[in-house]
Design a protein around this motif. Structure first.
Motif, PDB file in Angstrom:
ATOM      1  N   ALA A 537      14.172   3.381  11.873  1.00 33.51           N
ATOM      2  CA  ALA A 537      13.584   4.543  11.213  1.00 33.51           C
ATOM      3  C   ALA A 537      14.178   4.779   9.836  1.00 33.51           C
ATOM      4  CB  ALA A 537      13.768   5.783  12.084  1.00 33.51           C
ATOM      5  N   SER A 538      15.465   4.452   9.674  1.00 32.47           N
ATOM      6  CA  SER A 538      16.107   4.665   8.377  1.00 32.47           C
ATOM      7  C   SER A 538      15.655   3.627   7.343  1.00 32.47           C
ATOM      8  CB  SER A 538      17.629   4.639   8.513  1.00 32.47           C
ATOM      9  OG  SER A 538      18.107   3.329   8.736  1.00 32.47           O
ATOM     10  N   GLU A 539      15.213   2.467   7.802  1.00 29.92           N
ATOM     11  CA  GLU A 539      14.772   1.409   6.885  1.00 29.92           C
ATOM     12  C   GLU A 539      13.255   1.377   6.701  1.00 29.92           C
ATOM     13  OE1 GLU A 539      16.304  -2.485   7.664  1.00 29.92           O
ATOM     14  OE2 GLU A 539      18.355  -1.778   8.038  1.00 29.92           O
ATOM     15  N   PRO A 541       9.472   1.900   5.651  1.00 29.26           N
ATOM     16  CA  PRO A 541       8.930   2.387   4.382  1.00 29.26           C
ATOM     17  C   PRO A 541       8.278   3.750   4.511  1.00 29.26           C
ATOM     18  CG  PRO A 541       7.536   0.654   5.294  1.00 29.26           C
ATOM     19  CD  PRO A 541       8.772   0.702   6.135  1.00 29.26           C
ATOM     20  N   ASN A 542       8.679   4.668   3.657  1.00 26.20           N
ATOM     21  CA  ASN A 542       8.075   5.995   3.570  1.00 26.20           C
ATOM     22  C   ASN A 542       7.229   6.098   2.320  1.00 26.20           C
ATOM     23  OD1 ASN A 542       9.471   6.773   5.874  1.00 26.20           O
ATOM     24  ND2 ASN A 542      11.145   7.712   4.744  1.00 26.20           N
ATOM     25  N   ILE A 543       6.504   7.195   2.219  1.00 28.55           N
ATOM     26  CA  ILE A 543       5.808   7.525   0.983  1.00 28.55           C
ATOM     27  C   ILE A 543       6.536   8.677   0.307  1.00 28.55           C
ATOM     28  CG2 ILE A 543       3.596   6.758   1.927  1.00 28.55           C
ATOM     29  CD1 ILE A 543       2.862   9.799   2.141  1.00 28.55           C
ATOM     30  N   ASN A 544       6.371   8.806  -0.991  1.00 32.54           N
ATOM     31  CA  ASN A 544       6.910   9.937  -1.746  1.00 32.54           C
ATOM     32  C   ASN A 544       5.828  10.553  -2.600  1.00 32.54           C
ATOM     33  OD1 ASN A 544      10.361   8.882  -2.479  1.00 32.54           O
ATOM     34  ND2 ASN A 544       9.425   9.657  -0.635  1.00 32.54           N
ATOM     35  N   SER A 545       5.796  11.872  -2.626  1.00 37.54           N
ATOM     36  CA  SER A 545       4.848  12.618  -3.448  1.00 37.54           C
ATOM     37  C   SER A 545       5.537  13.152  -4.694  1.00 37.54           C
ATOM     38  CB  SER A 545       4.280  13.791  -2.640  1.00 37.54           C
ATOM     39  OG  SER A 545       3.561  14.674  -3.468  1.00 37.54           O
ATOM     40  N   ASN A 546       4.820  13.128  -5.804  1.00 40.35           N
ATOM     41  CA  ASN A 546       5.291  13.763  -7.045  1.00 40.35           C
ATOM     42  C   ASN A 546       4.523  15.048  -7.331  1.00 40.35           C
ATOM     43  OD1 ASN A 546       6.963  11.572  -7.363  1.00 40.35           O
ATOM     44  ND2 ASN A 546       5.710  10.577  -8.906  1.00 40.35           N
ATOM     45  N   GLN A 547       3.735  15.514  -6.366  1.00 38.86           N
ATOM     46  CA  GLN A 547       2.909  16.698  -6.555  1.00 38.86           C
ATOM     47  C   GLN A 547       3.733  17.943  -6.218  1.00 38.86           C
ATOM     48  OE1 GLN A 547      -1.210  16.136  -5.491  1.00 38.86           O
ATOM     49  NE2 GLN A 547      -1.427  18.263  -4.858  1.00 38.86           N
ATOM     50  N   ASN A 570       5.520   1.520  -0.555  1.00 37.62           N
ATOM     51  CA  ASN A 570       6.355   0.336  -0.453  1.00 37.62           C
ATOM     52  C   ASN A 570       5.619  -0.879  -1.015  1.00 37.62           C
ATOM     53  OD1 ASN A 570       7.441  -2.152   1.300  1.00 37.62           O
ATOM     54  ND2 ASN A 570       9.027  -0.575   1.153  1.00 37.62           N
ATOM     55  N   SER A 571       6.376  -1.774  -1.623  1.00 41.64           N
ATOM     56  CA  SER A 571       5.781  -2.965  -2.244  1.00 41.64           C
ATOM     57  C   SER A 571       5.038  -3.838  -1.244  1.00 41.64           C
ATOM     58  CB  SER A 571       6.869  -3.800  -2.934  1.00 41.64           C
ATOM     59  OG  SER A 571       7.508  -3.055  -3.939  1.00 41.64           O
ATOM     60  N   ASN A 572       5.390  -3.740   0.043  1.00 42.98           N
ATOM     61  CA  ASN A 572       4.742  -4.560   1.066  1.00 42.98           C
ATOM     62  C   ASN A 572       3.476  -3.935   1.630  1.00 42.98           C
ATOM     63  OD1 ASN A 572       6.704  -6.612   0.957  1.00 42.98           O
ATOM     64  ND2 ASN A 572       8.052  -5.476   2.336  1.00 42.98           N
ATOM     65  N   PHE A 590       4.909   1.561  -6.868  1.00 48.22           N
ATOM     66  CA  PHE A 590       5.484   0.799  -5.766  1.00 48.22           C
ATOM     67  C   PHE A 590       6.975   0.564  -5.968  1.00 48.22           C
ATOM     68  CE2 PHE A 590       1.449  -0.176  -3.832  1.00 48.22           C
ATOM     69  CZ  PHE A 590       0.557  -0.123  -4.898  1.00 48.22           C
ATOM     70  N   ALA A 591       7.695   0.425  -4.864  1.00 47.90           N
ATOM     71  CA  ALA A 591       9.115   0.081  -4.894  1.00 47.90           C
ATOM     72  C   ALA A 591       9.433  -0.733  -3.645  1.00 47.90           C
ATOM     73  CB  ALA A 591       9.986   1.330  -4.951  1.00 47.90           C
ATOM     74  N   GLU A 592      10.483  -1.556  -3.741  1.00 51.18           N
ATOM     75  CA  GLU A 592      10.851  -2.392  -2.606  1.00 51.18           C
ATOM     76  C   GLU A 592      11.413  -1.574  -1.454  1.00 51.18           C
ATOM     77  OE1 GLU A 592      13.378  -5.636  -3.585  1.00 51.18           O
ATOM     78  OE2 GLU A 592      12.034  -6.438  -5.117  1.00 51.18           O
ATOM     79  N   ARG A 593      12.138  -0.498  -1.773  1.00 57.09           N
ATOM     80  CA  ARG A 593      12.704   0.366  -0.745  1.00 57.09           C
ATOM     81  C   ARG A 593      12.271   1.797  -1.004  1.00 57.09           C
ATOM     82  NH1 ARG A 593      18.866  -2.114  -0.177  1.00 57.09           N
ATOM     83  NH2 ARG A 593      18.217  -4.212   0.447  1.00 57.09           N
TER      84      ARG A 593
END
Length: 625
Positions: A537-539, A541-547, A570-572, A590-593
């Motif tokens: 769960a700690s690894e 991929p999550n999403i992040n909002s800038n809103q 996530n990049s994947n 996108f980001a790898e982590r």
């Protein structure tokens, strides 16, 4: 066919997390110590091995991370949740400093700011970490301050500095040179091409060493006079906040243009308070009060309880869309309604956390596209009151009639460009401390403040907090969080604890500014809805909002305004999912982590063990036994 494909993608994504993680799960039977630096985790392990409980170990790790400048220092702030196995209750410790004498909205506006500055002496609230550490040690620990600070004192005398901190000092040396006491401590090779310490160099902090020893000396002298353990700890507290340490701190702060006075230090105190909680599908989730962003996660859980998340599939387009919309609804309320509960006006927290209000907010979620116009709701009727800020919301550009669906303030819409500086402010970090023991003590801390490049207060070796920047100067943005002397800013710092069947279930914390409760929310759902273990769960991929309105960085409104539809993936992420998200109006990056540096402990009551999850980001590290 499209929905079958997306459902299949959800199944695949879920199954991936039955596989190997980048870091192993930590297992322990007696104790678990996890934090943001390997040496600091070792400080926790040493304390446990000497017979300390989880509170003692957490204090040792907190002291070590402050000494190592793990995106915080001794002049910062500490936010704590503790499960007390003797009372079987969760308590909270509010060790957030407050705004000093003279820190008013008019003062900062007169200097041309739209928000208080992010660096330097005018960014400083009163230091909270020393007081918070001593308070929890005195009331819930078993050891002396001398024992708990022993690793940090050794480190202040010299430790091999990591590349991450050393290189950041070098990158920020121009700013560090503006503050003479910071320059003395950090630029160990002043005048050379590289002025910062080299990675692995033994970094010595003589001024901090003297300060820590003075605190221990005060405790030791009190014990020699026959004082109790608690009174001796308070003697160390008084020396920091009222004695010669305080005098030098104030002198050094004011010499560099800061506002903190001796009266400010003497007046400030940590507060033990009741945490807030909601129940999600039989699990009690605890967060700190609305002086943090913690209730955002509670609000989001209340909203998401109205949906069948598991059937959507992990990180399917429908799942990510639903999570994103729920977070935006909660953050819109955070941005307008959260503030210091010990100062007027009183926040409508009962209404904000009601299940009925959550149902109303959930009904606003559109299934076809992102709603860029979401803004704060009206929680007051859900606690039997009228909203005193209806006119303020209307002046800001809101329409409170839910049928018209026009919730966005005109100046909140922002543009859609994401600069590197903006992303840094969104993710700006801290550290986390997680500790648990076989007796049942559990500690979750998200300390911060006084991070590099820190302005050090005189010859104390202590970096001053930068948390003033989380205040606003305009009630149009948030009438509950306007700066004033003696007031605590609404901060991003947000540890979590969860109980199931009255026993500890999950303890977690993460760094990352406004993304903290975004990542902790998804981490919790990864375990509860999708059956991941604590490391998976700690690894994941999550999403992040800038809103949302940023809480850190920049002194102009444009630096912080929301960016609707901005979504970090996530990049994947599969191409089919990306295409679907774009169709719903999302602007993707996108980001790898993307999980955030989450550290956590899961309580395995079936087998009588502890499961530790330590982030695969950066230098986070854990030790169990």
């Amino acid at each position: 066919m499209k929905y079958i494909c997306l459902f299949f993608l959800g199944i695949i994504a879920t199954s991936l997390y039955g596989q190997q993680t980048q870091k192993p799960v930590l297992h322990g039977r007696n104790w678990m110590a996890i934090t943001g630096k390997p040496l600091a985790a070792t400080a926790g392990a040493i304390t446990f091995q000497k017979g300390g409980n989880a509170v003692d170990a957490a204090c040792a790790m907190l002291a070590a991370t402050c000494t190592m400048w793990d995106t915080l220092s001794w002049g910062g702030e500490t936010q704590v949740l503790i499960y007390n196995p003797k009372t079987k209750k969760v308590i909270a410790i509010n060790a957030m400093g407050f705004a000093p004498t003279g820190a008013t909205a008019d003062f900062f506006k007169s200097k041309g700011y739209n928000f208080p500055p992010e660096y330097g002496p005018l960014a400083a609230t009163t230091p909270g970490t020393p007081g918070g550490l001593i308070y929890m040690l005195a009331n819930y620990g078993t050891m002396s301050l001398e024992e708990v600070l022993a690793p940090a004192i050794q480190m202040a005398g010299g430790y091999p500095i990591e590349a991450q901190a050393a290189n950041y000092i070098e990158r920020q040396k121009a700013l560090i040179k503006e503050w003479p006491y910071s320059k003395k401590v950090f630029l160990t090779h002043s005048g050379e091409k590289r002025e910062a310490p080299e990675p692995g160099e033994i970094f010595v902090q003589n001024d901090l060493l003297k300060t820590l020893n003075k605190m221990v000396e005060a405790e030791r002298n009190a014990l020699k006079k026959g004082k109790s353990r608690k009174d001796a700890l308070m003697a160390a507290y008084d020396r920091f906040y009222k004695g010669d340490i305080a005098e030098e701190f104030v002198r050094g702060c004011q010499e560099q243009g800061g506002l903190i006075t001796m009266q400010d230090l003497a007046k400030w105190k940590p507060i033990e308070e009741a945490p807030l909680k909601v129940n999600y599908k039989g699990i009690d989730v605890y967060k700190l009060q609305q002086w943090t962003q913690g209730p955002v996660m509670l609000q989001a859980l209340n909203i998401l309880e109205n949906f069948d998340l598991k059937s959507m599939g992990f990180n399917s387009p429908k799942y990510m869309h639903t999570i994103y919309q729920a977070m935006n609804l909660a953050f819109a309320d955070r941005d307008f309604y959260y503030g210091d509960p010990y100062k007027k006006p009183e926040e409508p927290i009962k209404g904000l956390l009601s299940k009925e209000y959550a149902k109303q907010r959930a009904s606003l979620i559109r299934y076809d596209k992102n709603d860029a116009t979401i803004g704060p709701g009206n929680p007051y009727p859900f606690q039997g009151l009228s909203n005193p800020y209806i006119n303020l919301l209307k002046n800001r550009g809101y329409e409170m009639d839910t049928t018209k669906r026009n919730f966005a303030p005109k100046h909140d819409m922002g543009n859609h460009s994401i600069s590197e500086a903006y992303q840094d402010r969104l993710w700006r970090g801290t550290t986390s401390v997680e500790a648990a023991d076989k007796e049942g003590w559990v500690v979750s801390i998200t300390p911060s403040g006084g991070w590099l490049p820190a302005c050090i207060a005189g010859n104390t070796g202590i970096g001053m907090s930068q948390r003033m920047q989380s205040f606003v100067l305009d009630s149009v943005i948030n009438p509950f969080n306007v700066v004033e002397p003696g007031k605590r800013p609404r901060v991003t710092l947000s540890p979590s604890l969860a109980l199931k069947d009255g026993k500890p279930f999950l303890s977690s914390a993460v760094q990352g500014g406004d993304t903290q409760d975004q990542n902790l929310l998804q981490f919790f759902l990864n375990i509860v809805e999708f059956g991941m273990n604590v490391q998976q769960a700690s690894e994941a991929p999550n999403i992040n909002s800038n809103q949302l309105w940023l809480s850190l960085g920049g002194t102009k409104t444009s630096d912080r305004e929301p960016k609707p539809g901005q979504l970090l993936l996530n990049s994947n992420t599969p191409e089919a999912v990306r295409t679907e998200m774009k169709k719903m109006g999302y602007i993707l990056s996108f980001a790898e982590r993307t999980s955030g540096p989450i550290n956590a402990i899961y309580f395995d009551w079936k087998h009588g063990g502890l499961w530790g999850g330590s982030s695969n980001h950066g230098e986070d590290y854990g030790i169990g036994w």
